[in-house]
Design a protein around this motif. Sequence first.
Motif, PDB file in Angstrom:
ATOM      1  N   ARG A  28       0.817  -1.210   0.000  1.00 26.39           N
ATOM      2  CA  ARG A  28       0.000   0.000   0.000  1.00 26.39           C
ATOM      3  C   ARG A  28       0.851   1.261   0.000  1.00 26.39           C
ATOM      4  N   GLY A  29       0.468   2.202  -0.843  1.00 25.04           N
ATOM      5  CA  GLY A  29       1.197   3.463  -0.918  1.00 25.04           C
ATOM      6  C   GLY A  29       2.483   3.374  -1.704  1.00 25.04           C
ATOM      7  N   GLY A  30       2.829   2.173  -2.181  1.00 23.11           N
ATOM      8  CA  GLY A  30       4.094   2.008  -2.901  1.00 23.11           C
ATOM      9  C   GLY A  30       4.138   2.778  -4.198  1.00 23.11           C
ATOM     10  N   LEU A  31       3.007   2.813  -4.906  1.00 26.63           N
ATOM     11  CA  LEU A  31       2.968   3.499  -6.197  1.00 26.63           C
ATOM     12  C   LEU A  31       3.219   4.990  -6.039  1.00 26.63           C
ATOM     13  N   MET A  32       2.530   5.612  -5.103  1.00 30.33           N
ATOM     14  CA  MET A  32       2.698   7.059  -4.910  1.00 30.33           C
ATOM     15  C   MET A  32       4.084   7.390  -4.367  1.00 30.33           C
ATOM     16  N   THR A  33       4.577   6.552  -3.468  1.00 33.67           N
ATOM     17  CA  THR A  33       5.922   6.780  -2.936  1.00 33.67           C
ATOM     18  C   THR A  33       6.963   6.688  -4.040  1.00 33.67           C
ATOM     19  N   ALA A  34       6.829   5.668  -4.893  1.00 37.37           N
ATOM     20  CA  ALA A  34       7.775   5.491  -5.994  1.00 37.37           C
ATOM     21  C   ALA A  34       7.734   6.669  -6.954  1.00 37.37           C
ATOM     22  N   MET A  35       6.534   7.174  -7.260  1.00 36.36           N
ATOM     23  CA  MET A  35       6.419   8.296  -8.182  1.00 36.36           C
ATOM     24  C   MET A  35       7.070   9.552  -7.608  1.00 36.36           C
ATOM     25  N   LEU A  36       6.871   9.789  -6.326  1.00 36.86           N
ATOM     26  CA  LEU A  36       7.478  10.972  -5.704  1.00 36.86           C
ATOM     27  C   LEU A  36       9.000  10.888  -5.713  1.00 36.86           C
ATOM     28  N   LEU A  37       9.530   9.730  -5.330  1.00 38.45           N
ATOM     29  CA  LEU A  37      10.980   9.579  -5.287  1.00 38.45           C
ATOM     30  C   LEU A  37      11.593   9.646  -6.679  1.00 38.45           C
ATOM     31  N   LEU A  38      10.914   9.036  -7.654  1.00 40.87           N
ATOM     32  CA  LEU A  38      11.433   9.084  -9.024  1.00 40.87           C
ATOM     33  C   LEU A  38      11.387  10.505  -9.565  1.00 40.87           C
ATOM     34  N   TRP A  39      10.329  11.238  -9.224  1.00 37.39           N
ATOM     35  CA  TRP A  39      10.254  12.640  -9.649  1.00 37.39           C
ATOM     36  C   TRP A  39      11.454  13.420  -9.116  1.00 37.39           C
ATOM     37  N   VAL A  40      11.775  13.179  -7.859  1.00 41.58           N
ATOM     38  CA  VAL A  40      12.892  13.890  -7.234  1.00 41.58           C
ATOM     39  C   VAL A  40      14.204  13.567  -7.944  1.00 41.58           C
ATOM     40  N   PHE A  41      14.469  12.288  -8.164  1.00 39.64           N
ATOM     41  CA  PHE A  41      15.754  11.904  -8.739  1.00 39.64           C
ATOM     42  C   PHE A  41      15.838  12.183 -10.242  1.00 39.64           C
ATOM     43  N   MET A  42      14.683  12.313 -10.903  1.00 41.72           N
ATOM     44  CA  MET A  42      14.690  12.678 -12.322  1.00 41.72           C
ATOM     45  C   MET A  42      15.006  14.153 -12.522  1.00 41.72           C
ATOM     46  N   GLY A  43      15.156  14.904 -11.430  1.00 37.71           N
ATOM     47  CA  GLY A  43      15.569  16.295 -11.549  1.00 37.71           C
ATOM     48  C   GLY A  43      16.912  16.431 -12.245  1.00 37.71           C
ATOM     49  N   LEU A  44      17.754  15.414 -12.147  1.00 38.42           N
ATOM     50  CA  LEU A  44      19.048  15.423 -12.832  1.00 38.42           C
ATOM     51  C   LEU A  44      18.857  15.561 -14.343  1.00 38.42           C
ATOM     52  N   PHE A  45      17.913  14.791 -14.905  1.00 35.75           N
ATOM     53  CA  PHE A  45      17.657  14.831 -16.342  1.00 35.75           C
ATOM     54  C   PHE A  45      16.918  16.110 -16.738  1.00 35.75           C
ATOM     55  N   ALA A  46      16.089  16.631 -15.821  1.00 37.81           N
ATOM     56  CA  ALA A  46      15.393  17.895 -16.106  1.00 37.81           C
ATOM     57  C   ALA A  46      16.395  19.021 -16.279  1.00 37.81           C
ATOM     58  N   GLY A  47      17.342  19.116 -15.358  1.00 34.80           N
ATOM     59  CA  GLY A  47      18.362  20.155 -15.476  1.00 34.80           C
ATOM     60  C   GLY A  47      19.212  19.986 -16.722  1.00 34.80           C
ATOM     61  N   TYR A  48      19.559  18.753 -17.043  1.00 36.20           N
ATOM     62  CA  TYR A  48      20.385  18.488 -18.223  1.00 36.20           C
ATOM     63  C   TYR A  48      19.663  18.909 -19.504  1.00 36.20           C
ATOM     64  N   ALA A  49      18.384  18.523 -19.638  1.00 35.01           N
ATOM     65  CA  ALA A  49      17.632  18.833 -20.859  1.00 35.01           C
ATOM     66  C   ALA A  49      17.426  20.334 -21.026  1.00 35.01           C
ATOM     67  N   SER A  50      17.047  21.022 -19.940  1.00 32.09           N
ATOM     68  CA  SER A  50      16.800  22.466 -20.051  1.00 32.09           C
ATOM     69  C   SER A  50      18.095  23.217 -20.351  1.00 32.09           C
ATOM     70  N   ALA A  51      19.210  22.806 -19.750  1.00 29.33           N
ATOM     71  CA  ALA A  51      20.485  23.494 -19.983  1.00 29.33           C
ATOM     72  C   ALA A  51      20.998  23.272 -21.401  1.00 29.33           C
ATOM     73  N   ARG A  52      20.810  22.071 -21.939  1.00 24.51           N
ATOM     74  CA  ARG A  52      21.255  21.796 -23.318  1.00 24.51           C
ATOM     75  C   ARG A  52      20.507  22.675 -24.309  1.00 24.51           C
ATOM     76  N   LEU A  53      19.191  22.793 -24.116  1.00 22.02           N
ATOM     77  CA  LEU A  53      18.397  23.626 -25.018  1.00 22.02           C
ATOM     78  C   LEU A  53      18.737  25.101 -24.815  1.00 22.02           C
ATOM     79  N   TYR A  54      18.951  25.503 -23.570  1.00 22.03           N
ATOM     80  CA  TYR A  54      19.301  26.888 -23.256  1.00 22.03           C
ATOM     81  C   TYR A  54      20.640  27.266 -23.890  1.00 22.03           C
ATOM     82  N   ARG A  55      21.578  26.341 -23.862  1.00 22.92           N
ATOM     83  CA  ARG A  55      22.892  26.591 -24.478  1.00 22.92           C
ATOM     84  C   ARG A  55      22.762  26.727 -25.991  1.00 22.92           C
TER      85      ARG A  55
END
Length: 642
Positions: free
Chosen positions: A375-402
């Motif tokens: 119980r609650g595993g799905l929502m917990t996993a989505m929150l944690l994955l969202w947090v750790f996917m911030g690495l790719f968010a920064g990479y994608a936005s910076a590449r386009l910005y450059r």
Amino acid sequence: MAFWRSLFLPTLTFSAIFLFLIHGGHCFYLPGVAPQDLIEGDLLQVKVNKLTSTKTQLPYSFYSLPYCRPEKIVDSAENLGEVLRGDRIENSPYAFNMREPRMCNVICRLTLDAKTAKQFKEKINDEYRVNMILDNLPLVVPIRRLDPESPTVYQLGYHIGLKGQYSGSKEEKYFIHNHLAFTVKFHRDLQTDSARIVGFEVKPFSVKHEYDGKWDDNKTRLTTCDPHSKHTVVNSNSPQEVEDKKEIIFTYDVEFQASDVKWASRWDAYLLMSDDQIHWFSIVNSLMIVLFLSGMVAMIMLRTLYRDISKYNDLETQEEAQEETGWKLVHGDVFRPPNNSDLLCVYVGTGVQFFGMILVTMIFAILGFLSPSNRGGLMTAMLLLWVFMGLFAGYASARLYRMFKGSEWKKIAFRTAIMFPAIVSAIFFVLNTIIWGEKSSGAVPFGTMFALIFLWFGISVPLVFVGSYIGFKKPAIENPVKTNKIPRQIPEQAWYMNPSFSVLIGGILPFGAVFIELFFILTSIWLNQFYYIFGFLFLVFIILIVTCAEIAIVLCYFQLCSEDYLWWWRSYLTSGSSALYLFLYAAFYFFTKLEITKLVSGILYFGYMLIASYAFFVVTGTIGFYACFWFTRLIYSSVKID
């Protein structure tokens, strides 16, 4: 390519080592879902969970009503997902022994006053259900279908009570379910004589219990339910009314039934939601849309573009080719940075973050890591994955910005890390304040709120900055053609190429590819049902990706042919506009399928669906943008420019 090689080779090596050693490995179970072997006489402790209603969407703690209480109420440890869902798992006075049936066991006796009677009446009027748990299995009420060959349908929890007329009275009265007939199903191991629980069912009854003389907790025997005379409750012919100064006696039976269902399959009956044919119809419907769009893209790519490029590259017919088609005439402006390019970079980075979260979550769900038993595993996993996917968010936005010749990468990283979560957090805070004002268990506690803020600022924001730093240090993406210094004038466009019209048209097909599956998702969320058909959902997600990409490419090509080179934002909005149709469908679902009448519940519904639609806009918009980005670079790198 070097990056993907460095990522892929270690993964492949690890997989090979894992497969080589797997024959000597030991199986393990996820926390909280390991089987429990029980022998006759073992104590079984029933836990209570929140009270839920599909009419109000506001969960409440079980003991928010004056039910029978144990000597000491103990809260079970809950993960982040359970807390956000409003789960409040606590112990209860319902306790019995394995494979030892009980009849007419008295829990407690209470006398209602005006306040407690009003509380029960309000919850009965809003059709609240009581949720219980035994050995990690939720309590269900079996409902037989008219067709005897059809499988039994199970509803989560039992209603607190019911209302209606009784004994010829025209006045509507309220009755409480005070007698529970539990059925515990178990699968027996013939070799060890141990057993595992594979089912937990109940039949609730409303019974006005009677007894002789004065009440004594230890000696009084009920005349309406007596284990000594083998007399138990089988109907509700004399129901227990809820009214001021009414005496209520809570009782229960427990019966044990042997079952052929094995422990590994005990959730199958709970997950029986609907006929698989409906989901296959959804897949086929979506595939027809994809095939139609694929045909158009193939015609553009293989016929029109191939002919255009061949003529354009032929020096003898170059002038004629330029007169015939318009997309080549804007080669000097097609890669000109758009207005509000910084904002576009932020949205693209956020879309990459969401896309990665959804993709990895679905993969884990298909592999069984996000079972409903956890119980609650799905929502917990989505929150944690969202947090750790911030690495790719920064990479994608910076590449386009450059690529847009930007120089302040820290500013773009900060906006990527803050903007979308800030908007969602503002909406969520308002909704949580409303829930808190209703004294619902669905309100997020301050401790959990602090944990969410820590995940955001303590982990996600730093990862976005790390990703942005890496992306900005990479060489800038080179455009296949040079950009003119003076912008080309865009000719007057036909009415059907108006940006607003083409954007609204572009969102219809992506929404059409997913709206059937969307119905089941909304049903599981708002009608308190399980959703665990992630295989179908993953197929629909793939179809959504293809549909968004293809519709964006088709409309982008038509736009360039009309010599309109402002494709950057329009490519994002074209597929992203499907979120508008999602929100409109959510409104349609609200008025046609739900029975919500309270203003507070309506605000909660539309608030949460607004967040979901906003997230859908970011994901689909990013898919359409990258599809057009690849498409324009491909076609303009194929022509010879003097």
